[in-house]
Motif scaffolding. Structure first.
Motif, short mmCIF file in Angstrom:
data_model
loop_
_atom_site.label_atom_id
_atom_site.label_comp_id
_atom_site.label_asym_id
_atom_site.label_seq_id
_atom_site.Cartn_x
_atom_site.Cartn_y
_atom_site.Cartn_z
N MET A 23 0.83 -1.21 0.00
CA MET A 23 0.00 0.00 0.00
C MET A 23 0.87 1.26 0.00
O MET A 23 0.60 2.21 -0.75
CB MET A 23 -0.93 -0.01 1.21
N SER A 24 1.90 1.28 0.84
CA SER A 24 2.80 2.43 0.90
C SER A 24 3.48 2.66 -0.45
O SER A 24 3.55 3.78 -0.95
CB SER A 24 3.87 2.23 1.97
N GLN A 26 2.65 1.71 -3.47
CA GLN A 26 1.77 2.16 -4.55
C GLN A 26 1.49 3.65 -4.42
O GLN A 26 1.45 4.37 -5.43
CB GLN A 26 0.47 1.37 -4.53
N ALA A 27 1.30 4.12 -3.19
CA ALA A 27 1.06 5.55 -2.98
C ALA A 27 2.27 6.37 -3.41
O ALA A 27 2.13 7.41 -4.06
CB ALA A 27 0.73 5.81 -1.51
N TYR A 213 -4.17 0.11 11.25
CA TYR A 213 -4.55 -0.23 9.88
C TYR A 213 -6.00 -0.65 9.67
O TYR A 213 -6.46 -0.70 8.53
CB TYR A 213 -3.64 -1.35 9.36
N GLY A 273 5.35 4.01 7.32
CA GLY A 273 4.25 3.94 6.38
C GLY A 273 4.13 5.18 5.51
O GLY A 273 4.36 6.29 5.97
N THR A 275 1.35 5.52 3.02
CA THR A 275 0.07 5.71 2.34
C THR A 275 -0.33 7.18 2.53
O THR A 275 0.24 7.88 3.37
CB THR A 275 -1.01 4.79 2.91
N THR A 276 -1.30 7.61 1.77
CA THR A 276 -1.70 9.01 1.89
C THR A 276 -2.30 9.32 3.26
O THR A 276 -2.41 10.48 3.65
CB THR A 276 -2.73 9.38 0.80
N SER A 277 -2.68 8.28 4.03
CA SER A 277 -3.24 8.50 5.36
C SER A 277 -2.25 8.14 6.47
O SER A 277 -2.62 8.13 7.64
CB SER A 277 -4.52 7.67 5.53
N SER A 278 -1.00 7.85 6.14
CA SER A 278 0.00 7.48 7.14
C SER A 278 0.48 8.70 7.92
O SER A 278 0.19 9.86 7.57
CB SER A 278 1.19 6.78 6.48
#
Length: 305
Positions: A23-24, A26-27, A213, A273, A275-278
């Motif tokens: 996930m990380s 790919q972001a 998560y 992390g 991701t856009t929300s990390s």
């Protein structure tokens, strides 16, 4: 962007944190491509590292969480291949990944961290003595895992035995840490500066894998609510703790704030992390950086390594 050349965004891998890394990564890949960078996905689980040179990659954005990617292993391989990469080098990654060695360094430098005991899964353990020494409530942590994998909070001999047994599925050395009752905070590092702190709150016993998560009830406070002078103090400790383990470039330092108002260092994450929300992107946003600007700044560090 042409100065970066062809960039491998390395994510996935074989660790227990593979799904988070996917996930990380790919972001990060999406962010770099949106910036116009010639970036491509590269999963070392499926592709041999020799392809980095065979396919003409000029640098690597490392988003491999956990073992293999965050412990000095991939860093050493990339050093051998003479390919620049983001984040900490071999020593910083390996040292920060080991929670026990990290705490020993911090203790030697007088940096604040909770009282702890180290056990090996095969040794004879006096469970009650450990509970007594650490105040009756203990956090059990594998020495070399991230994302709170294998961690447990215990307050009796039976649960301590079970938690240590469970943790040994991930690591031979286990960190037993005095439970700190208080707020959980994190400070992201970008370059040599601390970004705004984040205060995490969860109805769980601690900020565990589920809270990170899977939960809709975890709250992230940024601004963190501390007075400016206290947040500066926290940032200063974070930078010192980050530098103490030879971490470089970017990362995250986690803390507890005890009921006594004392800060207690928990660990350093050298590939946190993304991701856009990390947490790191949240702190960067508070500092005025979009996600795409953040990944670009991290990649820019490879130009001066």
């Amino acid at each position: 962007m042409a100065e970066f050349g062809k960039v491998a965004v390395m994510f996935g891998g074989n660790s227990a944190e593979r799904e988070i890394s996917l996930m990380s990564g790919q972001a990060v890949l999406d962010g770099l491509q949106a910036n116009g960078v010639d970036a491509h996905a590269f999963d070392p689980k499926n592709t041999p590292l020799s392809e980095l040179t065979d396919q003409g990659y000029e640098r690597v954005f490392n988003v491999l969480h956990g073992r293999g990617g965050e412990d000095g292993t991939i860093q050493g391989a990339l050093e051998f291949l003479n390919i620049p990469y983001t984040g900490s080098g071999v020593l910083g990654a390996a040292l920060a990944m080991d929670k026990i060695k990290t705490k020993q360094v911090w203790c030697a430098l007088g940096l604040p961290t909770a009282k702890f005991v180290v056990v090996c899964g095969k040794q004879t353990i006096d469970y009650q003595a450990i509970l007594d020494e650490l105040g009756g409530v203990v956090m059990v942590k594998p020495a070399n895992e991230g994302s709170s994998i294998g961690m447990a909070k215990v307050d009796n001999v039976s649960d301590l035995k079970s938690a240590i047994s469970g943790a040994t599925e991930f690591d031979n050395e286990i960190l037993l840490e005095q439970w700190i009752d208080g707020g959980e905070y994190t400070v992201s590092i970008l370059g040599d500066k601390a970004l705004p702190a984040i205060h995490m709150t969860t109805p769980n016993d601690f900020y565990d894998y589920q809270a990170k998560y899977q939960s809709d009830n975890t709250q992230y406070h940024c601004p963190c609510g501390l007075p400016a002078d206290e947040e500066k103090e926290l940032g200063d400790i974070a930078v010192k703790a980050f530098n103490a383990v030879n971490a470089k470039g970017w990362g995250r330092v986690d803390f507890m704030c005890g009921q006594d108002g004392q800060w207690y260092l928990l660990e350093v994450n050298t590939v946190p992390g993304m991701t856009t929300s990390s947490l790191v992107p949240k702190a960067a946003k508070e500092a005025g950086l979009s996600f795409n600007q953040l990944v670009n700044e991290i990649l820019e560090q490879t130009l001066v390594k």
